[in-house]
Design a protein around this motif. Structure first.
Motif, PDB file in Angstrom:
ATOM      1  N   SER A  70     -12.453 -11.238  14.197  1.00 27.44           N
ATOM      2  CA  SER A  70     -13.064 -11.247  15.404  1.00 27.44           C
ATOM      3  C   SER A  70     -11.602 -10.491  16.018  1.00 27.44           C
ATOM      4  O   SER A  70     -10.848 -11.383  16.325  1.00 27.44           O
ATOM      5  CB  SER A  70     -13.898 -12.198  15.969  1.00 27.44           C
ATOM      6  N   ASN A  71     -11.853  -9.546  16.884  1.00 23.74           N
ATOM      7  CA  ASN A  71     -10.647  -8.884  17.187  1.00 23.74           C
ATOM      8  C   ASN A  71     -11.559  -7.538  18.591  1.00 23.74           C
ATOM      9  O   ASN A  71     -12.462  -6.408  18.279  1.00 23.74           O
ATOM     10  CB  ASN A  71      -9.491  -8.599  16.715  1.00 23.74           C
ATOM     11  N   PRO A  99       0.750  -1.360  -0.032  1.00 26.31           N
ATOM     12  CA  PRO A  99       0.429  -0.243  -0.087  1.00 26.31           C
ATOM     13  C   PRO A  99       0.666   1.270  -0.018  1.00 26.31           C
ATOM     14  O   PRO A  99       0.199   2.542  -0.616  1.00 26.31           O
ATOM     15  CB  PRO A  99      -1.144   0.146   1.282  1.00 26.31           C
ATOM     16  N   VAL A 136     -10.200  -4.776  20.492  1.00 22.20           N
ATOM     17  CA  VAL A 136      -8.820  -4.360  20.405  1.00 22.20           C
ATOM     18  C   VAL A 136      -9.786  -3.080  19.903  1.00 22.20           C
ATOM     19  O   VAL A 136     -10.663  -2.538  19.265  1.00 22.20           O
ATOM     20  CB  VAL A 136      -7.633  -4.626  19.124  1.00 22.20           C
ATOM     21  N   TYR A 137      -9.753  -1.173  20.893  1.00 23.17           N
ATOM     22  CA  TYR A 137      -9.515  -0.616  20.654  1.00 23.17           C
ATOM     23  C   TYR A 137      -8.673   0.681  20.924  1.00 23.17           C
ATOM     24  O   TYR A 137      -7.708   0.626  21.526  1.00 23.17           O
ATOM     25  CB  TYR A 137     -10.498  -0.172  21.576  1.00 23.17           C
ATOM     26  N   HIS A 138      -8.996   1.402  19.314  1.00 27.45           N
ATOM     27  CA  HIS A 138      -7.626   2.226  19.864  1.00 27.45           C
ATOM     28  C   HIS A 138      -6.031   1.616  19.599  1.00 27.45           C
ATOM     29  O   HIS A 138      -5.477   2.867  19.440  1.00 27.45           O
ATOM     30  CB  HIS A 138      -8.683   3.502  19.989  1.00 27.45           C
ATOM     31  N   ALA A 139      -6.304   0.883  18.816  1.00 27.65           N
ATOM     32  CA  ALA A 139      -4.126   0.115  19.117  1.00 27.65           C
ATOM     33  C   ALA A 139      -4.389  -0.020  17.655  1.00 27.65           C
ATOM     34  O   ALA A 139      -3.576  -0.830  17.162  1.00 27.65           O
ATOM     35  CB  ALA A 139      -4.292  -0.367  20.398  1.00 27.65           C
ATOM     36  N   GLY A 140      -3.911   1.581  16.743  1.00 29.12           N
ATOM     37  CA  GLY A 140      -3.406   1.005  15.536  1.00 29.12           C
ATOM     38  C   GLY A 140      -4.775   0.894  14.848  1.00 29.12           C
ATOM     39  O   GLY A 140      -5.342   0.501  14.818  1.00 29.12           O
ATOM     40  N   ILE A 195      -5.012   0.142   7.038  1.00 28.42           N
ATOM     41  CA  ILE A 195      -5.580  -0.580   5.569  1.00 28.42           C
ATOM     42  C   ILE A 195      -4.621  -2.212   5.638  1.00 28.42           C
ATOM     43  O   ILE A 195      -3.981  -2.050   5.589  1.00 28.42           O
ATOM     44  CB  ILE A 195      -4.992   0.538   4.028  1.00 28.42           C
ATOM     45  N   ASP A 196      -5.405  -2.883   5.143  1.00 27.32           N
ATOM     46  CA  ASP A 196      -5.407  -3.918   4.948  1.00 27.32           C
ATOM     47  C   ASP A 196      -5.039  -5.000   6.738  1.00 27.32           C
ATOM     48  O   ASP A 196      -3.793  -5.868   7.469  1.00 27.32           O
ATOM     49  CB  ASP A 196      -4.796  -4.579   4.760  1.00 27.32           C
ATOM     50  N   GLN A 197      -4.554  -4.575   7.884  1.00 29.98           N
ATOM     51  CA  GLN A 197      -4.550  -4.539   8.985  1.00 29.98           C
ATOM     52  C   GLN A 197      -5.413  -5.401   9.591  1.00 29.98           C
ATOM     53  O   GLN A 197      -4.538  -6.989   9.929  1.00 29.98           O
ATOM     54  CB  GLN A 197      -5.415  -3.151  10.444  1.00 29.98           C
ATOM     55  N   HIS A 198      -6.398  -6.784   9.412  1.00 28.65           N
ATOM     56  CA  HIS A 198      -6.291  -8.116   9.314  1.00 28.65           C
ATOM     57  C   HIS A 198      -7.054  -8.183   8.264  1.00 28.65           C
ATOM     58  O   HIS A 198      -7.895  -7.339   7.636  1.00 28.65           O
ATOM     59  CB  HIS A 198      -8.251  -7.412  10.552  1.00 28.65           C
TER      60      HIS A 198
END
Lengths: 379, 409
Positions: free
Chosen positions: A318-319, A189, A321-325, A328-331
């Protein structure tokens, strides 16, 4: 006796033992059943499974003459991500101990053979350019459409420098052609964005949203309750029955599905504007897409919020997690899907943090092939 | 909040003399872990340079293959350093390298593919934790939770992909907790919003000896190890409290409820532990139950960890204020404004403090009884987040692009 002296003594004793065993390291090494040692490495799996056998095997492989490295490289086929690292370490140790024994011609053939394991070819490249640094440029030029993305990344980088030089030399047509060739082949990216930016400056704007395969049209509903993070595990009505005509009781009263098409860059759906700003809230988004033939689809999500993604009712990401990165294409989930229409349901959970950097409630989702090339699909 | 009243010692197993845990094969001049011996940030040498500059006391500089807030360690004449590179966004190529302490020549390099999540804030990198050594082996840990055990010659002994084992053990901002060795285990503190845990991994075999769930909160602080009444123990601190466990089986020794730092790490000082906990607390863990010596809520470590020299504590804030504290009382004695902002925990040797700003300004402070004085500044021009290391021949620092050695000419 100091620890350093003890260490030296141990090394000396070890060396003496090796000498007594025959004095010829290569002779000892060549007697090793390489395939059996590699097989023991391949048994390594999660939670330390296979460690005892692999520990012995990696020590043996690390002492092999470099002439046997191609055999070890071919052993990459069928390794999992863990055993691949074990094998790589042995190969690098072997090459470092026996640099003059590196079989350059065989490694060259292996690197040229695109049917070989991508990780094996990447290691072969590293070994070859360490032995012959002057061959690096020639090799990189050949990687533009390589199935090994590590190798392709370098070729794209080199091409970008060449195109930038053309711009500097005011050869804009040449630069545009080069950038367009790079855009077709780039998968990273950061590289794609930089290429698109350069093309834009040359008067050739790129529709990046389409290029990446971002999904832009959704039906949205919310908010549902996520105070004290209860909403992530809660099964609200949209998870039970997808009916875009239905209305439900949400966090603050009746909620209903609403159509939303994002025009934001990179297909970002900003729920703070599309629904309304809420904290401690859950929103759902649904869309569909059609495949003309059976396809391996890479579902790629970016969001700073807790999330779940279902494809055809199957939970695939499914994660909690809040406001930790957020990128794009994170998961990512790669799925083998049949031809026909498929549904995508996304659940995005916002927590109750008051920090200014924790107010984002959004997502972006794209469909790509496993290399990251955006799919262009009917929806 | 009052530290003393907030303490809740649920269980105390051992009351005894407490000592920093000696690393099994450590030499007195090696620097085997984040902040060195006893985690105090103090080098036992008088040989470090007292001034530096482009033409002064730079022994060597070598380019590194990638980034890393991880600090170097020094063991048996080798400087070990980790880096991460490859795809700039993912930083999914992990490097472990050894350089000759004497010459800067690279002795070996091992490369691996990260199997956990390698993402981080652009300022940080996958190679954030500082490696640790028992004097015979190197344990290199990465934000992706890949843990490599290598001999000092670079041979892989074992490898664990703890992020592959536990895919939700991740923080995409990056994690930075450095491993420690305690007895026969290497301890990793992997605290995050997903699968949060601390684990003791057998340092010889790579087998998980024990694994304890931890609060699902982001944490960047590092554990410390110590030895008490012939038992090796580990202390981990998080935002919701602290936990001390036996190193051999993970059995709880005691817990504290309260607000620990999620960035700054603790220090062992004889039979006491200095804990970044609602400010700063010095607590005596040789008594039953452990007793606070003092608590200072006004002194809050931020980006860096406290370090100790004799009867003084030194704390460098993220925005560059160096404070000297009285170890006996916790009261501030003096403070000094330094040049820049800081993530790197400084190092002390022979009455001088060595600090490196994020912008790469290397600074030497002469430490006095009533004040400190910056006696040398050298702008390296490279981003530095890592903490320095030292041996009896020099001081080592790694930037985002290079490894430096400073030594008296």
């Amino acid at each position: 006796m100091s620890s350093a002296s003890l260490r030296s003594l141990r090394i000396a004793l070890g060396t003496a033992c090796l000498a007594l065993l025959g004095g010829n390291l290569h002779l000892v090494a060549q007697e090793l059943d390489l395939a059996a040692a590699i097989a023991r490495i391949k048994q390594v799996d999660r939670f330390g499974a296979g460690h005892a056998e692999a520990t012995a095997a990696v020590a043996e492989l690390s002492r092999q003459p470099a002439s046997r490295i191609p055999e070890m490289l071919r052993g990459f086929a069928g390794t999992n991500p863990l055993s691949a690292n074990w094998l790589r370490a042995a190969i690098e140790a072997s090459a470092e101990r026996d640099p003059s024994g590196l079989p350059v011609e065989t490694l060259t053939s292996l690197l040229q053979d695109r049917t070989q394991d991508a990780r094996a070819r990447s290691v072969a490249f590293d070994l070859l350019i360490a032995a012959r640094p002057d061959s690096k440029e020639t090799w990189i030029e050949s990687f533009l459409d390589d199935p090994c993305l590590e190798l392709r990344f370098m070729a794209i980088d080199r091409g970008m420098k060449r195109a930038a030089a053309a711009v500097t030399a005011q050869k804009n047509e040449e630069a545009v052609a080069e950038y367009q060739r790079l855009l077709e082949n780039a998968r990273n990216p950061d590289q794609i964005n930089a290429i698109a930016d350069s093309l834009d400056k040359l008067g050739q704007p790129v529709d990046l949203t389409a290029h990446y395969g971002f999904l832009t049209t959704w039906s949205l509903i919310g908010p549902f309750d996520n105070r004290e993070k209860v909403g992530f595990d809660a099964i609200y009505a949209p998870e039970q029955d997808i009916n875009v005509m239905a209305t439900y009781v949400g966090k603050e009263g009746e909620v209903r599905w609403q159509e939303h098409t994002t025009t934001a860059a990179a297909g970002v759906v900003d729920l703070n504007t599309a629904i309304a700003k809420h904290m401690g809230a859950v929103a759902y988004a649904i869309t569909s897409f059609t495949l003309s033939e059976p396809t391996t689809v890479s579902v790629r999500l970016g969001t700073p919020n807790g999330h779940k993604v279902w494809v055809d009712g199957q939970l695939v990401i499914s994660n909690h997690v809040y406001h930790a990165g957020n990128s794009i294409d994170q998961h990512q989930a790669d799925l083998q899907l049949e031809a026909g229409e498929h549904t995508l349901l996304v659940k995005i959970c916002q927590n109750e943090q008051t920090d200014s950097w924790a107010q984002d409630w959004s997502f972006q989702l794209r469909l790509a092939d496993p290399t990251g090339k955006g799919l262009q699909l009917g929806r | 909040m009052n530290w003393r009243s907030s303490l809740s010692f649920r269980h105390l197993a051992i009351a005894a003399v407490v000592l920093a845990a000696p690393l099994p094969f450590a030499s007195a001049t090696d620097w085997l872990q984040f902040r060195g011996p006893d985690f105090q940030g103090k080098a036992q040498t008088t040989a470090l340079p007292k001034e530096w500059g482009p033409e002064k006391n730079v022994a060597w500089r070598v380019e590194l293959p990638g980034k890393g807030p991880s600090g170097p360690i020094v063991v048996d004449g080798k400087v070990i350093v980790t880096s991460s590179g490859g795809d700039a966004r993912q930083q999914d190529r992990a490097y472990v390298e050894a350089y000759s302490e004497a010459t800067g020549e690279r002795l070996w390099r091992r490369q691996f593919w990260s199997t956990g999540r390698p993402y981080s804030h652009p300022l940080s990198a996958n190679a954030a934790p500082t490696p640790v050594s028992d004097g015979e082996r190197v344990y290199a840990f990465f934000s992706s939770n890949d843990l490599y055990c290598l001999t000092l010659d670079g041979d892989l002994v074992w490898y664990r992909g703890l992020g592959y084992d536990h895919p939700k053990a991740a923080n995409d901002v990056g994690m930075s907790s450095s491993p420690v060795i305690a007895g026969d285990v290497v301890v990793v503190q992997i605290e995050n919003q997903g699968d949060s845990f601390v684990a003791g991994v057998d340092r010889l075999t790579g087998e998980t000896r024990w694994r304890l769930a931890r609060p699902a909160e982001a944490n960047w602080g590092s554990p410390i190890s110590f030895r008490t009444n012939d038992v090796d123990a580990v202390l981990v601190v998080s935002r919701t409290g602290a936990l001390a466990v036996r190193a051999d089986n993970g059995e709880s020794l005691w817990t504290w409820e309260g607000a620990g730092s999620s960035i700054s790490s603790s220090v062992v000082i004889g039979d006491r532990v200095l804990v970044p906990y609602n400010g700063l607390v010095l607590t005596d863990i040789s008594s039953a139950p452990p007793q606070d010596v003092w608590a200072n809520e006004r002194m809050r470590p931020s980006n860096t960890s406290p370090i100790v020299d004799g009867d003084r504590i030194y704390m460098l804030s993220g925005n560059g204020v160096l404070a000297a504290l009285d170890l006996a009382t916790g009261e501030r004695l003096w403070q000094l404004r330094m040049n820049g902002s800081f993530w790197s925990t400084p190092l002390i040797a022979d009455g001088y403090l060595y600090a490196f700003s994020q912008a790469g300004v290397a600074q030497i402070v002469k430490l006095g009884a009533e004040s400190g004085e910056v006696v040398a500044e050298y702008d390296l021009g490279e981003t530095i987040l890592a903490s320095p290391a030292a041996s009896d021949t020099g001081l080592y620092i790694r930037s985002d692009s290079a490894l430096w050695k400073f030594a008296t000419e």
